[in-house]
Write a protein that holds these residues in place. Structure first.
Motif, mmCIF file in Angstrom:
data_model
loop_
_atom_site.group_PDB
_atom_site.id
_atom_site.type_symbol
_atom_site.label_atom_id
_atom_site.label_comp_id
_atom_site.label_asym_id
_atom_site.label_seq_id
_atom_site.Cartn_x
_atom_site.Cartn_y
_atom_site.Cartn_z
ATOM 1 N N LEU A 7 3.769 2.475 -37.360
ATOM 2 C CA LEU A 7 4.788 3.436 -36.977
ATOM 3 C C LEU A 7 6.181 2.914 -37.282
ATOM 4 O O LEU A 7 6.476 1.743 -37.121
ATOM 5 N N THR A 8 7.043 3.822 -37.688
ATOM 6 C CA THR A 8 8.395 3.476 -38.091
ATOM 7 C C THR A 8 9.404 4.046 -37.116
ATOM 8 O O THR A 8 9.316 5.202 -36.760
ATOM 9 N N LEU A 9 10.388 3.246 -36.719
ATOM 10 C CA LEU A 9 11.433 3.757 -35.846
ATOM 11 C C LEU A 9 12.422 4.566 -36.650
ATOM 12 O O LEU A 9 12.751 4.225 -37.762
ATOM 13 N N ALA A 10 12.948 5.627 -36.071
ATOM 14 C CA ALA A 10 14.009 6.390 -36.720
ATOM 15 C C ALA A 10 15.342 5.844 -36.259
ATOM 16 O O ALA A 10 15.563 5.618 -35.084
ATOM 17 N N ALA A 11 16.228 5.659 -37.219
ATOM 18 C CA ALA A 11 17.466 4.962 -36.937
ATOM 19 C C ALA A 11 18.326 5.666 -35.914
ATOM 20 O O ALA A 11 18.584 6.845 -35.991
ATOM 21 N N PRO A 245 18.154 13.170 -36.072
ATOM 22 C CA PRO A 245 16.848 12.580 -35.764
ATOM 23 C C PRO A 245 15.923 12.478 -36.960
ATOM 24 O O PRO A 245 15.028 11.639 -36.987
ATOM 25 N N ASP A 246 16.126 13.339 -37.971
ATOM 26 C CA ASP A 246 15.307 13.256 -39.180
ATOM 27 C C ASP A 246 16.098 12.671 -40.339
ATOM 28 O O ASP A 246 15.781 12.897 -41.501
ATOM 29 N N GLY A 247 17.143 11.907 -40.029
ATOM 30 C CA GLY A 247 17.922 11.248 -41.072
ATOM 31 C C GLY A 247 17.163 10.092 -41.681
ATOM 32 O O GLY A 247 16.145 9.635 -41.152
ATOM 33 N N GLY A 248 17.667 9.595 -42.798
ATOM 34 C CA GLY A 248 17.043 8.457 -43.456
ATOM 35 C C GLY A 248 15.789 8.808 -44.223
ATOM 36 O O GLY A 248 14.919 7.962 -44.411
#
Length: 430
Positions: A7-11, A245-248
């Protein structure tokens, strides 16, 4: 391996209650929101903080679950547990037949964009409610086996919150410029207000972030008692998060890479991490082929975790971090993607809004390497890029096993670039 391990954290979408609260070093302000996928800064010994790999996994899992719960309208997880934009698929240079197959499945085109600098064209499709995103991708690939398609994955900042090793002169021409693909930069900070250059993203708005400001300060910062790796360089900063929240997303990162190519920024720092993605892979490969040096943090998922990207793509300069005793950070990734090592613990960095904080993570090692390379490579050039990189690697202090190894790569550079928090405090108090 359990799915949660990937799982990846969202910045900067990380909730405050999910972050570790650590004691403040006297006289130096804390850097809030400091997370490098797992943990991105500490001011106490790691053995007391990270007692087991389970703690790392639990922290990440809690953070990601919270993000998915709070922003399920725009974010979801792929089958491996990696975060992505909800109900979006990215097609790379699709044919008319591929688009017809997508339409037959009920997929609707959201947008289309071409990046001639990267020889890439993308079409982003919306997945209907009648299909799951992964199901739609499987069906589309089955209908068009040669189609290059993927999810619109999200990439988290690989860390939250000075001359280096000798490098033989290469008679560089033109101004020193360095690129940053990250969150927004607070150019009003005293350490950054001098920095010329350009900005990209967020429709021209400035959305300053702690992480972007911290990394920028390590690249080009200059203040009383503080200096980045290349304090006289022009900073070209692309914000791929814009506090969303859906950036990056992979799409945003590639869009930023195309801008860097247009601006002919030869050295680009990417202190962000995520899963392999076909769109990102091709964008990175295009810049490497043109002679850019992409410097990326290897990430903090631990030595046994799967490789993270873009650091693990061919031609990217993967950077890990060490503490002041030259010991690799226990949370740092390991593997063939590690090329160089730089200071990554007890590092003073600028904070958005003013002041300084203490940072830890591979995120903060990468810009020290990028700054050294930018001083030597002024224009994209494949041969010159290879020569500059080899000179820096040859000057590295060999740590660990003799020669290149999966823990330290070619060795440690930029050791004298670390700004010691206590010294910064003392100098600014004068």
């Amino acid at each position: 391996m359990k799915p949660l391990l990937a799982l990846t954290l969202a910045a900067l979408a990380v909730p405050a209650q999910a972050q570790l609260r650590l004691p403040q070093l006297p006289g130096v302000s804390r850097l809030p929101g400091v997370v490098d996928r797992v943990v991105d800064r500490v001011v106490q010994p790691l053995p007391e903080l990270l007692s087991s790999a389970t703690q790392l996994v639990d922290l990440r899992a809690t953070t990601v679950r919270d993000l998915l719960q709070r922003h399920s309208d725009v974010v979801e997880a792929d089958p491996r547990g990696e975060l992505m934009r909800r109900r979006e698929l990215v097609l790379l240079s699709p044919s008319a037949a591929a688009l017809a197959a997508a339409a037959a499945l009920g997929l609707v085109k959201l947008r289309e964009e071409a990046w001639p600098e990267l020889e890439l064209r993308e079409v982003v499709l919306s997945v209907p409610a009648s299909l799951g995103t992964a199901e739609a991708l499987d069906k589309l690939r089955a209908a068009q086996p040669d189609l290059q398609a993927d999810f619109n994955h999200l990439y988290s900042r690989s860390g939250e919150l000075a001359p280096g090793a000798a490098v033989a002169p290469a008679k560089p021409r033109g101004p020193v410029r360095v690129g940053l693909i990250d969150g927004g930069v607070d150019r009003r900070h005293t350490a950054l207000r001098h920095a010329a250059g350009g900005s990209f993203g967020c429709a021209g708005s400035v959305v300053a972030s702690e992480h972007g400001t911290a990394i920028a300060s390590l690249l080009v910062g200059r203040d009383r008692g503080f200096a980045g790796a290349s304090p006289k360089a022009e900073l070209f900063a692309a914000d791929v998060y814009c506090d969303k929240p859906d950036g990056g997303s992979a799409e945003e990162v590639v869009r930023a890479l195309a801008w860097m190519a247009r601006e002919r920024v030869a050295v680009i720092n990417l202190s962000l991490v995520g899963p392999p993605n076909r769109l990102l892979e091709q964008g990175v490969a295009a810049l490497v082929k043109r002679g850019h040096l992409l410097v990326a943090a290897v990430g903090n998922d631990g030595p046994a975790a799967p490789p993270l990207f873009p650091a693990s793509y061919a031609g990217v300069v993967g950077v890990t971090g060490v503490n002041p005793s030259r010991r690799v950070l226990p949370e740092a990734a390991q593997g063939p993607q590690v090329l160089l090592t730089a200071p990554g613990a007890d590092v003073a960095v600028a904070r958005s809004g003013g002041g300084y904080g203490i940072a830890r993570g591979t995120s903060f090692a990468a810009p020290l390497v990028a700054g050294l390379l930018a001083a030597e490579l002024r224009e994209p050039d494949p041969a010159a890029a290879a020569a500059v990189l080899e000179r820096l690697a040859a000057a590295a202090i060999d740590l660990g096993a003799p020669g290149r190894d999966p823990v330290y790569g070619r060795g440690l550079v930029a050791e004298d670039l670390r700004v010691v928090p206590e010294q910064l405090q003392a100098r600014q108090a004068r």
